[in-house]
Structure formats: C-alpha cells, structure tokens
Scaffold this motif. Structure first.
Motif, PDB file in Angstrom:
ATOM      1  N   MET A   1       0.919  -0.954   0.043  1.00 15.55           N
ATOM      2  CA  MET A   1      -0.085   0.039  -0.049  1.00 15.55           C
ATOM      3  C   MET A   1       1.007   1.343  -0.061  1.00 15.55           C
ATOM      4  N   ILE A   2       0.594   2.223  -0.912  1.00 14.38           N
ATOM      5  CA  ILE A   2       1.255   3.435  -1.010  1.00 14.38           C
ATOM      6  C   ILE A   2       0.464   4.446  -0.305  1.00 14.38           C
ATOM      7  N   ASN A   3       1.130   5.511   0.424  1.00 15.36           N
ATOM      8  CA  ASN A   3       0.174   6.423   0.749  1.00 15.36           C
ATOM      9  C   ASN A   3       1.007   7.686   1.157  1.00 15.36           C
ATOM     10  N   THR A   4       0.322   8.983   1.322  1.00 11.92           N
ATOM     11  CA  THR A   4       0.981  10.371   1.313  1.00 11.92           C
ATOM     12  C   THR A   4      -0.104  11.126   2.430  1.00 11.92           C
ATOM     13  N   ILE A   5       0.374  11.941   2.732  1.00 16.53           N
ATOM     14  CA  ILE A   5      -0.581  13.048   3.829  1.00 16.53           C
ATOM     15  C   ILE A   5      -0.258  14.460   3.366  1.00 16.53           C
ATOM     16  N   THR A   6      -1.383  15.007   3.028  1.00 17.57           N
ATOM     17  CA  THR A   6      -1.250  16.589   2.523  1.00 17.57           C
ATOM     18  C   THR A   6      -2.251  17.471   3.407  1.00 17.57           C
ATOM     19  N   GLU A   7      -1.963  18.410   4.058  1.00 16.73           N
ATOM     20  CA  GLU A   7      -2.881  19.402   4.582  1.00 16.73           C
ATOM     21  C   GLU A   7      -3.852  18.512   5.640  1.00 16.73           C
ATOM     22  N   GLY A   8      -3.345  17.597   6.347  1.00 14.34           N
ATOM     23  CA  GLY A   8      -4.181  16.606   7.111  1.00 14.34           C
ATOM     24  C   GLY A   8      -5.139  15.665   6.446  1.00 14.34           C
ATOM     25  N   VAL A   9      -4.698  15.377   5.143  1.00 12.05           N
ATOM     26  CA  VAL A   9      -5.622  14.388   4.680  1.00 12.05           C
ATOM     27  C   VAL A   9      -4.449  13.136   4.011  1.00 12.05           C
ATOM     28  N   LYS A  10      -5.026  11.793   4.635  1.00 12.61           N
ATOM     29  CA  LYS A  10      -4.020  10.775   4.205  1.00 12.61           C
ATOM     30  C   LYS A  10      -4.472  10.167   2.979  1.00 12.61           C
ATOM     31  N   VAL A  11      -3.968   9.971   1.994  1.00  9.10           N
ATOM     32  CA  VAL A  11      -4.472   9.147   0.901  1.00  9.10           C
ATOM     33  C   VAL A  11      -3.604   7.843   0.622  1.00  9.10           C
ATOM     34  N   SER A  12      -4.394   6.940   0.879  1.00 11.33           N
ATOM     35  CA  SER A  12      -3.648   5.404   0.686  1.00 11.33           C
ATOM     36  C   SER A  12      -4.172   4.708  -0.335  1.00 11.33           C
ATOM     37  N   VAL A  13      -3.545   3.741  -1.270  1.00  9.47           N
ATOM     38  CA  VAL A  13      -3.778   3.278  -2.657  1.00  9.47           C
ATOM     39  C   VAL A  13      -3.187   2.000  -2.590  1.00  9.47           C
ATOM     40  N   GLU A  14      -4.175   0.997  -2.837  1.00 11.29           N
ATOM     41  CA  GLU A  14      -3.816  -0.644  -3.310  1.00 11.29           C
ATOM     42  C   GLU A  14      -4.164  -0.651  -4.738  1.00 11.29           C
ATOM     43  N   THR A  15      -3.616  -1.761  -5.433  1.00  8.07           N
ATOM     44  CA  THR A  15      -4.083  -1.879  -6.915  1.00  8.07           C
ATOM     45  C   THR A  15      -4.031  -3.339  -7.100  1.00  8.07           C
ATOM     46  N   LEU A  16      -4.749  -3.553  -8.336  1.00  6.72           N
ATOM     47  CA  LEU A  16      -4.872  -5.023  -8.473  1.00  6.72           C
ATOM     48  C   LEU A  16      -5.369  -5.297  -9.951  1.00  6.72           C
ATOM     49  N   TYR A  17      -4.432  -6.152 -10.479  1.00  7.24           N
ATOM     50  CA  TYR A  17      -4.678  -6.547 -12.116  1.00  7.24           C
ATOM     51  C   TYR A  17      -6.233  -7.221 -12.078  1.00  7.24           C
ATOM     52  N   GLN A  18      -6.587  -6.977 -13.094  1.00  5.49           N
ATOM     53  CA  GLN A  18      -7.893  -7.666 -13.492  1.00  5.49           C
ATOM     54  C   GLN A  18      -7.945  -8.630 -14.652  1.00  5.49           C
ATOM     55  N   PRO A  19      -7.156  -9.927 -14.722  1.00  4.50           N
ATOM     56  CA  PRO A  19      -7.295 -10.526 -16.006  1.00  4.50           C
ATOM     57  C   PRO A  19      -8.625 -10.794 -16.519  1.00  4.50           C
ATOM     58  N   GLU A  20      -9.639 -11.024 -15.835  1.00  2.00           N
ATOM     59  CA  GLU A  20     -10.965 -11.518 -16.193  1.00  2.00           C
ATOM     60  C   GLU A  20     -11.502 -10.330 -17.080  1.00  2.00           C
ATOM     61  N   TYR A  21     -11.116  -9.009 -17.132  1.00  7.83           N
ATOM     62  CA  TYR A  21     -11.415  -7.858 -17.973  1.00  7.83           C
ATOM     63  C   TYR A  21     -10.460  -7.453 -18.829  1.00  7.83           C
ATOM     64  N   SER A  22      -9.343  -8.090 -18.845  1.00  6.70           N
ATOM     65  CA  SER A  22      -8.410  -7.818 -19.730  1.00  6.70           C
ATOM     66  C   SER A  22      -8.173  -8.573 -20.897  1.00  6.70           C
ATOM     67  N   ASN A  23      -7.625  -7.950 -22.203  1.00  9.71           N
ATOM     68  CA  ASN A  23      -7.517  -8.873 -23.374  1.00  9.71           C
ATOM     69  C   ASN A  23      -6.081  -8.291 -24.028  1.00  9.71           C
ATOM     70  N   PRO A  24      -5.196  -9.191 -23.430  1.00 12.11           N
ATOM     71  CA  PRO A  24      -3.801  -8.990 -23.895  1.00 12.11           C
ATOM     72  C   PRO A  24      -3.481  -8.957 -25.539  1.00 12.11           C
ATOM     73  N   ALA A  25      -4.180  -9.719 -26.063  1.00 14.35           N
ATOM     74  CA  ALA A  25      -4.061  -9.642 -27.537  1.00 14.35           C
ATOM     75  C   ALA A  25      -4.452  -8.549 -28.161  1.00 14.35           C
ATOM     76  N   ASN A  26      -5.337  -7.749 -27.813  1.00 12.69           N
ATOM     77  CA  ASN A  26      -5.807  -6.630 -28.212  1.00 12.69           C
ATOM     78  C   ASN A  26      -5.302  -5.461 -27.328  1.00 12.69           C
ATOM     79  N   ASP A  27      -4.395  -5.749 -26.533  1.00 17.83           N
ATOM     80  CA  ASP A  27      -3.687  -4.405 -26.051  1.00 17.83           C
ATOM     81  C   ASP A  27      -4.703  -3.656 -24.979  1.00 17.83           C
TER      82      ASP A  27
END
Length: 128
Positions: A1-27
């Motif tokens: 998890m990546i996070n930062t704090i600006t002016e008293g607001v903390k933003v945290s981010v998590e990511t996930l690849y979604q192969p079921e919605y991806s189509n690598p053959a079509n970029d």
C-alpha cells in the motif's frame, strides 16, 4: 500500500490487475485501484474534484478530471475516512497513475489540493 499526507488528509492506494476484464492480445489491460481518504486533521473536509495523470509504459499519457469520485463528493469528518474502488484500462501491461484531489475545508471554505501518490499498475506475470 502506498500513502501520503497533505494538509491533514491521508491518501492510501492499493492496486489489483483484473485478468478477467483484460485482453492482452488486443492491448487491453484492466486494473482496479482502491483508495482510502482519511481525515487526520482537525477540520471537516469535502472532496470536490479529482485530477488524474495516467501513464502507459509505451509513453502514452492522458489526463482525467471531474467532480468528486465515483459520483460522490463526500464530506470527511476528522478521524473518519472515505474508501472507494475504481478502475483504469491501459494499452500496456505496466503503467502508473498519480494526481490530486481538490478539497474544501468546511470551517473556512478554503480550497486546497491533496496529492494522490504515484502508484504502479503492473500485471503480476511481469514479476516472473
């Protein structure tokens, strides 16, 4: 998890690849990201706008701007948080996003920007 704090607001981010919605053959590579916005300050704030910078590993860049997040402009009280999930499609299996939220401090109607830390969107097979 990546996070930062600006002016008293903390933003945290998590990511996930979604192969079921991806189509690598079509970029077409689909990623989800979960964002938690926590008010660690002393005053209530409202998320007014978002501004994203999205980068593909092939050099393509795009920007997305708009009101709120996923149709909401949440008010976040001190000690509270707002979490949401959204998605981003890329033309490559690696990329990144970063940006800022425009927040309104309700105490004095001050508008200020909160940094969204840069995070990477990488298909897991790239790690092998």
């Amino acid at each position: 998890m990546i996070n930062t704090i600006t002016e008293g607001v903390k933003v945290s981010v998590e990511t996930l690849y979604q192969p079921e919605y991806s189509n690598p053959a079509n970029d077409h590579f689909m990623f989800a990201y979960k964002i938690n916005i926590e008010n660690v300050g002393n005053h209530s704030v409202q998320l007014m706008r978002r501004h994203w910078h999205i980068f593909d590993s092939n050099g393509t860049q795009r920007e997305v701007e708009g009101e709120g997040v996923v149709g909401l402009q949440p008010v976040i009280e001190p000690g509270q948080s707002h979490e949401y999930v959204s998605g981003c499609n890329l033309k490559t299996d690696m990329g990144s996003m970063k940006g800022e939220y425009q927040m309104l401090r309700l105490f004095d109607d001050l508008l200020f920007d909160v940094a969204i830390p840069e995070f990477y969107l990488i298909a897991p097979y790239k790690f092998n």
